[in-house]
Design a protein around this motif. Structure first.
Motif, mmCIF file in Angstrom:
data_model
loop_
_atom_site.group_PDB
_atom_site.id
_atom_site.type_symbol
_atom_site.label_atom_id
_atom_site.label_comp_id
_atom_site.label_asym_id
_atom_site.label_seq_id
_atom_site.Cartn_x
_atom_site.Cartn_y
_atom_site.Cartn_z
ATOM 1 N N ALA A 156 -2.448 -25.141 -14.324
ATOM 2 C CA ALA A 156 -1.073 -25.637 -14.247
ATOM 3 C C ALA A 156 -0.944 -26.840 -13.321
ATOM 4 N N GLY A 157 -1.968 -27.103 -12.520
ATOM 5 C CA GLY A 157 -1.967 -28.313 -11.704
ATOM 6 C C GLY A 157 -1.233 -28.229 -10.391
ATOM 7 N N VAL A 158 -0.843 -27.020 -9.953
ATOM 8 C CA VAL A 158 -0.153 -26.860 -8.667
ATOM 9 C C VAL A 158 -0.869 -25.765 -7.870
ATOM 10 N N PRO A 159 -2.109 -26.024 -7.455
ATOM 11 C CA PRO A 159 -2.930 -24.965 -6.871
ATOM 12 C C PRO A 159 -2.598 -24.569 -5.447
ATOM 13 N N GLY A 160 -2.019 -25.466 -4.661
ATOM 14 C CA GLY A 160 -1.832 -25.159 -3.252
ATOM 15 C C GLY A 160 -0.443 -25.441 -2.733
ATOM 16 N N TYR A 195 -8.023 -23.117 -8.941
ATOM 17 C CA TYR A 195 -7.480 -21.781 -8.699
ATOM 18 C C TYR A 195 -6.151 -21.847 -7.949
ATOM 19 N N HIS A 196 -5.142 -21.184 -8.483
ATOM 20 C CA HIS A 196 -3.812 -21.136 -7.875
ATOM 21 C C HIS A 196 -3.700 -19.846 -7.053
ATOM 22 N N ALA A 197 -3.944 -19.936 -5.765
ATOM 23 C CA ALA A 197 -3.982 -18.739 -4.926
ATOM 24 C C ALA A 197 -2.611 -18.084 -4.775
ATOM 25 N N ILE A 198 -1.577 -18.889 -4.614
ATOM 26 C CA ILE A 198 -0.232 -18.358 -4.361
ATOM 27 C C ILE A 198 0.785 -18.864 -5.377
ATOM 28 N N THR A 199 0.712 -20.142 -5.706
ATOM 29 C CA THR A 199 1.794 -20.824 -6.423
ATOM 30 C C THR A 199 2.103 -20.253 -7.797
ATOM 31 N N GLY A 200 1.065 -19.879 -8.556
ATOM 32 C CA GLY A 200 1.298 -19.413 -9.918
ATOM 33 C C GLY A 200 2.177 -18.182 -9.990
ATOM 34 N N GLY A 252 -15.547 -10.650 11.196
ATOM 35 C CA GLY A 252 -16.556 -11.598 10.756
ATOM 36 C C GLY A 252 -16.709 -12.775 11.700
ATOM 37 N N LEU A 253 -17.722 -13.573 11.444
ATOM 38 C CA LEU A 253 -17.956 -14.758 12.256
ATOM 39 C C LEU A 253 -16.803 -15.744 12.125
ATOM 40 N N PRO A 254 -16.457 -16.438 13.202
ATOM 41 C CA PRO A 254 -15.464 -17.516 13.074
ATOM 42 C C PRO A 254 -15.941 -18.515 12.028
ATOM 43 N N ASN A 255 -15.027 -18.996 11.207
ATOM 44 C CA ASN A 255 -15.405 -19.874 10.102
ATOM 45 C C ASN A 255 -15.755 -21.277 10.587
ATOM 46 N N LEU A 256 -16.735 -21.864 9.927
ATOM 47 C CA LEU A 256 -17.044 -23.262 10.179
ATOM 48 C C LEU A 256 -15.820 -24.116 9.847
ATOM 49 N N ALA A 257 -15.694 -25.249 10.504
ATOM 50 C CA ALA A 257 -14.520 -26.097 10.330
ATOM 51 C C ALA A 257 -14.307 -26.480 8.872
ATOM 52 N N VAL A 258 -15.387 -26.837 8.172
ATOM 53 C CA VAL A 258 -15.253 -27.263 6.784
ATOM 54 C C VAL A 258 -14.806 -26.104 5.899
ATOM 55 N N VAL A 259 -15.291 -24.894 6.213
ATOM 56 C CA VAL A 259 -14.877 -23.706 5.458
ATOM 57 C C VAL A 259 -13.417 -23.386 5.747
ATOM 58 N N ASP A 260 -13.046 -23.460 7.010
ATOM 59 C CA ASP A 260 -11.679 -23.144 7.395
ATOM 60 C C ASP A 260 -10.689 -24.107 6.747
ATOM 61 N N ARG A 261 -11.061 -25.389 6.672
ATOM 62 C CA ARG A 261 -10.170 -26.373 6.044
ATOM 63 C C ARG A 261 -9.963 -26.054 4.569
ATOM 64 N N GLN A 262 -11.030 -25.643 3.890
ATOM 65 C CA GLN A 262 -10.907 -25.333 2.477
ATOM 66 C C GLN A 262 -10.063 -24.087 2.260
ATOM 67 N N LEU A 263 -10.227 -23.097 3.142
ATOM 68 C CA LEU A 263 -9.435 -21.873 3.022
ATOM 69 C C LEU A 263 -7.954 -22.148 3.289
ATOM 70 N N VAL A 264 -7.670 -23.025 4.251
ATOM 71 C CA VAL A 264 -6.280 -23.405 4.512
ATOM 72 C C VAL A 264 -5.695 -24.126 3.298
ATOM 73 N N LYS A 265 -6.510 -24.935 2.659
ATOM 74 C CA LYS A 265 -6.070 -25.646 1.449
ATOM 75 C C LYS A 265 -5.719 -24.662 0.344
#
Length: 430
Positions: A156-160, A195-200, A252-265
């Motif tokens: 649908a084009g509105v993933p985040g 992947y639309h985590a919340i929006t859909g 779990g282990l604190p997330n790497l910065a790059v992983v955390d940014r993607q999860l926030v996205k």
């Protein structure tokens, strides 16, 4: 013993795990109505070994509660829970039970998708119609031609959700819907898989409201929950049930910065914020189609068993076989998902398994279901004639539970071997 205790203390500190006693006696709740594995031609020790892997996941300290239900041929082979529903870090925790409801997070999407397919079954919507046909406000910013079917398949084009949006917006359906509708689409023809985590979920809930006049939970009650005799299995819970819910924990282990940014996205906020929010009364009371259906492991397995049976449950027709077929049918070969940053294989509402290995273990090409944040997995595998749910309450991304989790999925695939000729099934006319 002293060395073992020291090792566990260091491990828990490094991985942010909970303390687990050496003796697990009294921490498990086992369904007395489990069917003997021999009735399915399986050694009972093999089924017990599967539970042993689940116990190891708990012993890792990453998941304060683990509950699991496995059906084969409709028989409940395993239905058990272990650990703490709440107070895992306190001296007097509340023990988990088979009746402890757990938030399914994104695994809720499989149920929400089936509600949309039910609208189509009843002729209330056409999956190939643009969403804007039913929700005109969605047409802006290049989304006018995006269809309901593309919404279900994450195109649908509105993933985040934009970073600057207060998370409290998720509890206001009208405001959240307005925000999603105003967002520009990733592609006007729905060619981008993301992947639309919340929006859909907000669009799906609005589709239900527009064409039925019912709320999300009212429609769920009518179509699935009440006909199937579910105690929980609803988006959010009544206030009287809040005290029964399993609490979620950051582990779990604190997330790497790059992983955390993607999860926030993907999620809109950090993992720790998601966990904190999920334990609030506001989240427990909300109706979020993509994120907060509460269920026991048995109820989740029951839902997928119904789909395995072509939409029938104990003589009641929940969905037609054709509707189930439409919902679980492969949309195409694995494709790179821009949100999850990995190849994914979807149907119109489900995450599909893969060969040689996929989300549900090795050689699960025919499996369909959904993952939930984090290490929640609910699925059916028609080739093996199984319906499985694994519910957990820790939220690690990287932790020392991963090997045990892999062993559990591998054990399910290897113990519950294929028993259905899918080529023959697919050759038949529904």
């Amino acid at each position: 013993m002293w060395l073992k205790q020291q090792y566990r203390s260091c491990r828990n500190l490094a991985f942010r795990g909970i303390s687990v006693p050496d003796d697990l006696a009294g921490l498990s709740d086992i369904d007395p109505h489990e069917v003997s594995a021999s009735e399915q031609g399986i050694a009972q020790q093999d089924i017990d070994a599967l539970w042993g892997h689940a116990e190891s996941i708990f012993e890792s300290g990453m998941h304060p509660m683990v509950s699991m239900c496995v059906r084969r041929g409709g028989d409940v082979l395993l239905n058990r829970a272990i650990g703490y529903a709440d107070g895992a870090t306190h001296t007097q925790p509340r023990l988990a039970s088979l009746e402890t409801p757990v938030c399914l997070f994104s695994a809720s999407k499989a149920v929400s998708a089936m509600l949309i397919h039910k609208l189509a079954e009843d002729g209330l919507i056409d999956l190939l119609n643009p969403i804007s046909h039913y929700i005109p406000a969605f047409a802006v910013e290049g989304k006018a031609q995006i269809t309901v079917h593309q919404l279900l398949s994450h195109r649908a084009g509105v993933p985040g959700i934009p970073d600057d949006v207060p998370i409290d917006l998720l509890f206001d359906h009208s405001a959240a819907l307005e925000l999603v509708c105003k967002q520009p689409g990733l592609h006007k023809d729905g060619r981008v898989l993301a992947y639309h985590a919340i929006t859909g979920g907000f669009i799906q809930a609005e589709l239900i409201r527009v064409v039925t006049g019912k709320t999300l939970n009212e429609y769920l009650d009518e179509v699935i929950r009440k006909p199937m005799g579910m105690k929980y299995f609803r988006y959010g819970l009544d206030s009287k049930d809040h005290a029964e819910v399993a609490r979620n924990y950051s582990t779990g282990l604190p997330n790497l910065a790059v992983v955390d940014r993607q999860l926030v996205k993907i999620l809109g906020v950090s993992v720790s914020e998601v966990v904190d929010i999920s334990n609030t009364d506001a989240f427990l009371s909300a109706e979020i189609a993509s994120a907060n259906l509460y269920s026991t492991a048995e109820e989740a397995s029951r839902f997928f068993q119904m789909l395995l049976q072509g939409g029938e449950w104990q003589g009641k027709r929940i969905f037609t076989p054709l509707t189930v077929n439409r919902a679980v049918r492969e949309m195409g070969k694995p494709q790179f998902d821009r949100s999850l940053v990995m190849p994914m294989r979807y149907s119109a509402g489900m995450m599909l398994g893969m060969n040689p290995v996929g989300l549900y273990g090795p050689k699960t090409h025919y499996a369909f279901g959904h993952l939930g944040f984090s290490n929640i997995i609910c699925w059916a595998d028609p080739e093996r004639d199984i319906a499985v749910s694994i519910l957990t309450t820790g939220k690690p991304v990287i932790g020392n539970h991963l090997l045990s989790f892999a062993k559990l999925l591998n054990g399910i695939s290897s113990t519950l071997k294929p028993c259905v000729d899918m080529e023959y099934i697919y050759s038949q006319v529904l």
